[in-house]
Design a protein around this motif. Sequence first.
Motif, PDB file in Angstrom:
ATOM      1  N   ARG A 132      41.548  52.784  31.765  1.00 41.80           N
ATOM      2  CA  ARG A 132      42.600  53.553  31.117  1.00 41.80           C
ATOM      3  C   ARG A 132      43.864  53.433  31.970  1.00 41.80           C
ATOM      4  NH1 ARG A 132      41.679  59.852  30.190  1.00 41.80           N
ATOM      5  NH2 ARG A 132      42.038  59.865  32.452  1.00 41.80           N
ATOM      6  N   GLY A 133      44.931  52.871  31.363  1.00 36.95           N
ATOM      7  CA  GLY A 133      46.191  52.732  32.105  1.00 36.95           C
ATOM      8  C   GLY A 133      46.257  51.397  32.811  1.00 36.95           C
ATOM      9  N   ASN A 134      46.642  51.441  34.079  1.00 34.69           N
ATOM     10  CA  ASN A 134      46.856  50.213  34.853  1.00 34.69           C
ATOM     11  C   ASN A 134      45.578  49.395  34.933  1.00 34.69           C
ATOM     12  OD1 ASN A 134      47.629  48.266  36.735  1.00 34.69           O
ATOM     13  ND2 ASN A 134      48.963  49.695  37.800  1.00 34.69           N
ATOM     14  N   THR A 135      45.702  48.088  34.714  1.00 37.24           N
ATOM     15  CA  THR A 135      44.510  47.228  34.709  1.00 37.24           C
ATOM     16  C   THR A 135      44.132  46.732  36.098  1.00 37.24           C
ATOM     17  OG1 THR A 135      45.906  45.307  34.256  1.00 37.24           O
ATOM     18  CG2 THR A 135      44.955  46.443  32.362  1.00 37.24           C
ATOM     19  N   ASN A 136      44.943  47.015  37.108  1.00 39.64           N
ATOM     20  CA  ASN A 136      44.650  46.622  38.485  1.00 39.64           C
ATOM     21  C   ASN A 136      44.404  47.842  39.350  1.00 39.64           C
ATOM     22  OD1 ASN A 136      45.001  43.887  37.980  1.00 39.64           O
ATOM     23  ND2 ASN A 136      47.186  43.957  38.431  1.00 39.64           N
ATOM     24  N   ARG A 150      51.480  52.595  48.307  1.00 34.89           N
ATOM     25  CA  ARG A 150      52.378  51.447  48.157  1.00 34.89           C
ATOM     26  C   ARG A 150      52.175  50.875  46.765  1.00 34.89           C
ATOM     27  NH1 ARG A 150      51.737  47.499  53.257  1.00 34.89           N
ATOM     28  NH2 ARG A 150      53.183  46.324  51.942  1.00 34.89           N
ATOM     29  N   PRO A 151      52.821  51.461  45.750  1.00 33.81           N
ATOM     30  CA  PRO A 151      52.591  51.053  44.358  1.00 33.81           C
ATOM     31  C   PRO A 151      52.803  49.574  44.098  1.00 33.81           C
ATOM     32  CG  PRO A 151      53.877  53.077  44.466  1.00 33.81           C
ATOM     33  CD  PRO A 151      53.791  52.564  45.862  1.00 33.81           C
ATOM     34  N   SER A 152      53.605  48.922  44.933  1.00 34.19           N
ATOM     35  CA  SER A 152      53.840  47.494  44.722  1.00 34.19           C
ATOM     36  C   SER A 152      52.630  46.655  45.117  1.00 34.19           C
ATOM     37  CB  SER A 152      55.065  47.036  45.520  1.00 34.19           C
ATOM     38  OG  SER A 152      54.847  47.238  46.911  1.00 34.19           O
ATOM     39  N   ALA A 153      51.703  47.232  45.859  1.00 34.86           N
ATOM     40  CA  ALA A 153      50.506  46.515  46.291  1.00 34.86           C
ATOM     41  C   ALA A 153      49.365  46.794  45.324  1.00 34.86           C
ATOM     42  CB  ALA A 153      50.115  46.924  47.702  1.00 34.86           C
ATOM     43  N   SER A 154      48.656  45.757  44.927  1.00 37.14           N
ATOM     44  CA  SER A 154      47.556  45.943  43.994  1.00 37.14           C
ATOM     45  C   SER A 154      46.483  44.904  44.248  1.00 37.14           C
ATOM     46  CB  SER A 154      48.050  45.847  42.552  1.00 37.14           C
ATOM     47  OG  SER A 154      48.540  44.544  42.277  1.00 37.14           O
ATOM     48  N   ALA A 188      32.319  37.696  48.562  1.00 36.13           N
ATOM     49  CA  ALA A 188      33.055  37.144  49.706  1.00 36.13           C
ATOM     50  C   ALA A 188      34.318  36.431  49.250  1.00 36.13           C
ATOM     51  CB  ALA A 188      32.152  36.187  50.496  1.00 36.13           C
ATOM     52  N   LYS A 189      34.242  35.773  48.101  1.00 35.10           N
ATOM     53  CA  LYS A 189      35.394  35.022  47.594  1.00 35.10           C
ATOM     54  C   LYS A 189      36.586  35.934  47.341  1.00 35.10           C
ATOM     55  CE  LYS A 189      36.652  31.617  44.067  1.00 35.10           C
ATOM     56  NZ  LYS A 189      36.191  30.868  42.878  1.00 35.10           N
ATOM     57  N   ALA A 190      36.308  37.189  46.934  1.00 36.44           N
ATOM     58  CA  ALA A 190      37.398  38.136  46.683  1.00 36.44           C
ATOM     59  C   ALA A 190      38.164  38.451  47.963  1.00 36.44           C
ATOM     60  CB  ALA A 190      36.848  39.424  46.078  1.00 36.44           C
ATOM     61  N   PHE A 191      37.462  38.499  49.092  1.00 36.67           N
ATOM     62  CA  PHE A 191      38.142  38.737  50.365  1.00 36.67           C
ATOM     63  C   PHE A 191      38.970  37.518  50.773  1.00 36.67           C
ATOM     64  CE2 PHE A 191      34.398  41.623  50.827  1.00 36.67           C
ATOM     65  CZ  PHE A 191      35.103  42.819  50.819  1.00 36.67           C
ATOM     66  N   GLU A 192      38.518  36.338  50.362  1.00 38.25           N
ATOM     67  CA  GLU A 192      39.261  35.112  50.675  1.00 38.25           C
ATOM     68  C   GLU A 192      40.560  35.019  49.894  1.00 38.25           C
ATOM     69  OE1 GLU A 192      38.839  32.544  52.674  1.00 38.25           O
ATOM     70  OE2 GLU A 192      36.823  32.817  53.494  1.00 38.25           O
ATOM     71  N   GLU A 193      40.545  35.488  48.653  1.00 34.73           N
ATOM     72  CA  GLU A 193      41.632  35.190  47.736  1.00 34.73           C
ATOM     73  C   GLU A 193      42.616  36.333  47.528  1.00 34.73           C
ATOM     74  OE1 GLU A 193      39.644  33.972  44.190  1.00 34.73           O
ATOM     75  OE2 GLU A 193      39.110  31.989  45.008  1.00 34.73           O
ATOM     76  N   ASN A 194      42.421  37.452  48.201  1.00 35.32           N
ATOM     77  CA  ASN A 194      43.303  38.599  47.983  1.00 35.32           C
ATOM     78  C   ASN A 194      43.752  39.201  49.301  1.00 35.32           C
ATOM     79  OD1 ASN A 194      43.111  39.210  44.867  1.00 35.32           O
ATOM     80  ND2 ASN A 194      41.032  38.744  45.546  1.00 35.32           N
ATOM     81  N   THR A 195      44.776  40.039  49.209  1.00 31.37           N
ATOM     82  CA  THR A 195      45.318  40.714  50.388  1.00 31.37           C
ATOM     83  C   THR A 195      44.879  42.167  50.382  1.00 31.37           C
ATOM     84  OG1 THR A 195      47.264  39.285  50.337  1.00 31.37           O
ATOM     85  CG2 THR A 195      47.428  41.315  51.633  1.00 31.37           C
ATOM     86  N   PHE A 196      44.177  42.572  51.421  1.00 32.68           N
ATOM     87  CA  PHE A 196      43.670  43.939  51.522  1.00 32.68           C
ATOM     88  C   PHE A 196      44.495  44.703  52.566  1.00 32.68           C
ATOM     89  CE2 PHE A 196      40.361  41.663  49.486  1.00 32.68           C
ATOM     90  CZ  PHE A 196      39.651  42.577  48.713  1.00 32.68           C
ATOM     91  N   ILE A 197      45.327  45.608  52.083  1.00 33.16           N
ATOM     92  CA  ILE A 197      46.167  46.422  52.954  1.00 33.16           C
ATOM     93  C   ILE A 197      45.450  47.741  53.205  1.00 33.16           C
ATOM     94  CG2 ILE A 197      48.395  47.614  53.147  1.00 33.16           C
ATOM     95  CD1 ILE A 197      49.538  45.427  51.319  1.00 33.16           C
ATOM     96  N   PRO A 198      45.399  48.221  54.430  1.00 29.74           N
ATOM     97  CA  PRO A 198      44.728  49.498  54.692  1.00 29.74           C
ATOM     98  C   PRO A 198      45.268  50.611  53.801  1.00 29.74           C
ATOM     99  CG  PRO A 198      45.221  48.398  56.751  1.00 29.74           C
ATOM    100  CD  PRO A 198      45.896  47.600  55.673  1.00 29.74           C
TER     101      PRO A 198
END
Length: 475
Positions: A67-71, A77-81, A143-153
């Motif tokens: 419901r709402g935002n798909t990410n 930090r709303p700009s981070a998803s 594991a691939k998701a950690f490779e391909e995305n940026t994880f900000i604390p």
Amino acid sequence: MRPSRKYILIMGWLLSFWAPTVAQQVRIEVPISNVINKMEFSTTLNVLQTGADDQWINKKNPSFEVRGNTNFTHTSRPSASLPASILLWQLESIGGTPAPFRSQERLPSFKWFSTSPKNWYEPHATKGHFNPGNVAFRFKIPAKAFEENTFIPGEYALEVTHNYDASYFSPVSFQVILVIPSAQSIDWVTKTPITYHEISSLDRYRMGGTQIFDAVGAAEIANTTNFNLLAKTNTATIQRTSPSGVVAYRPVSLVSLGSAHPNIQTTTLSDTWKNLNPATPFKVERGNKHQFNLELTISENDFKTHFFEAGTYKLQLNLDAKSTDHTVSAVHNTDFSIEVLPLSEITIPPAGNNINFEFNTPAHYQNGQTKLIPNQLKISNNKPYELCVKSDNSYLRLSGDSSDVPASILQVGIAGGSQKVTLTNSCQNIITDGAPVLDKDLDMIYTISARGAQSLVGKEKGTYSINIMYSFTAL
């Protein structure tokens, strides 16, 4: 008193009316080690609670949808998803009973939240029930998701709802919260404790240009915070140990550290920390990692002057990936060495292969002769040395056979040198205690003295020859 009570009631109604509703949360704590090491994450959590009804609705598969935002959106930090597809889920159990519950019922495979309904169970079409209690789901991040995305604390949120009402499963909607630990982390994924290089050819010194050596291999650093890369050496000198065990030192400032990576500046090494990327820190980016090669460089002149002698040259390279706020530090040390093997070479150009003495006048026999052969020898040796000369026979040959003219009739020396030796078939030094040299040209002098020339009077006419050999004796 009556107005006072009315005021209190009105205020109470206003406060109740504006009080925000806090959605129930499913909080998924992701260990920082999974982010840094790119390891699959898996956990099981209670998501729903059964209500008064324990019968499946005929021909209605329970499903989730966004419901709402798909990410997943960072809450501060709303700009981070993060894409919703990174989190996979599957029903684990209801009321402690693992799914599937009965024959002819189907447990769907792992799915992810999206704006289209996705079934989390497919019960019997006309009948079936479930045990009351917690509704647990398995969650995993590949594991691939950690490779391909940026994880900000911080926390990432996604609103989810299901298609059954609260009398079956509650809550009807909830927030899925991915929690990335706020503790900053920097880690050397690849570690190279030793880097060894061998120089086995004099051509390395002839090729010219700046010399480049791999410092630590392909470096990879995982991070959840921005960082600078700092470097130094453990001492202000490079240690050289000769093949005989003699130790000497070179200033470490002869060597620079750099990289083809655009963030890293080439910097002269010293025993104090230097920031390799002061203007462009490494940021938290896709995959939460940075890869680069570090190279040690030595100028052409310094390489020939200070790294030509045979021996092993050693330094310890200290590296520190330090957060820009100086709160987190990851140190990595590499013992770097260049081994220069003992190398020597003597060459004679084709034009210098023959030394001809002609005896066809009385003066030749009376006074003797001297021949100067410019640049006849080119010598290279990266150790202290002695250069010696000898003949291949005790007597000159005439038409291939040994004659009675001794090799000692000929004297050999170096133009400008202090030593001239009488040729024999034993090696005699014409250079003693020579310093290491690269491609040094020598003008050679050959002499038949007046006395030697006079001894040739009456000899059989013809061409007499002998082979002369030059060699090094290592010190």
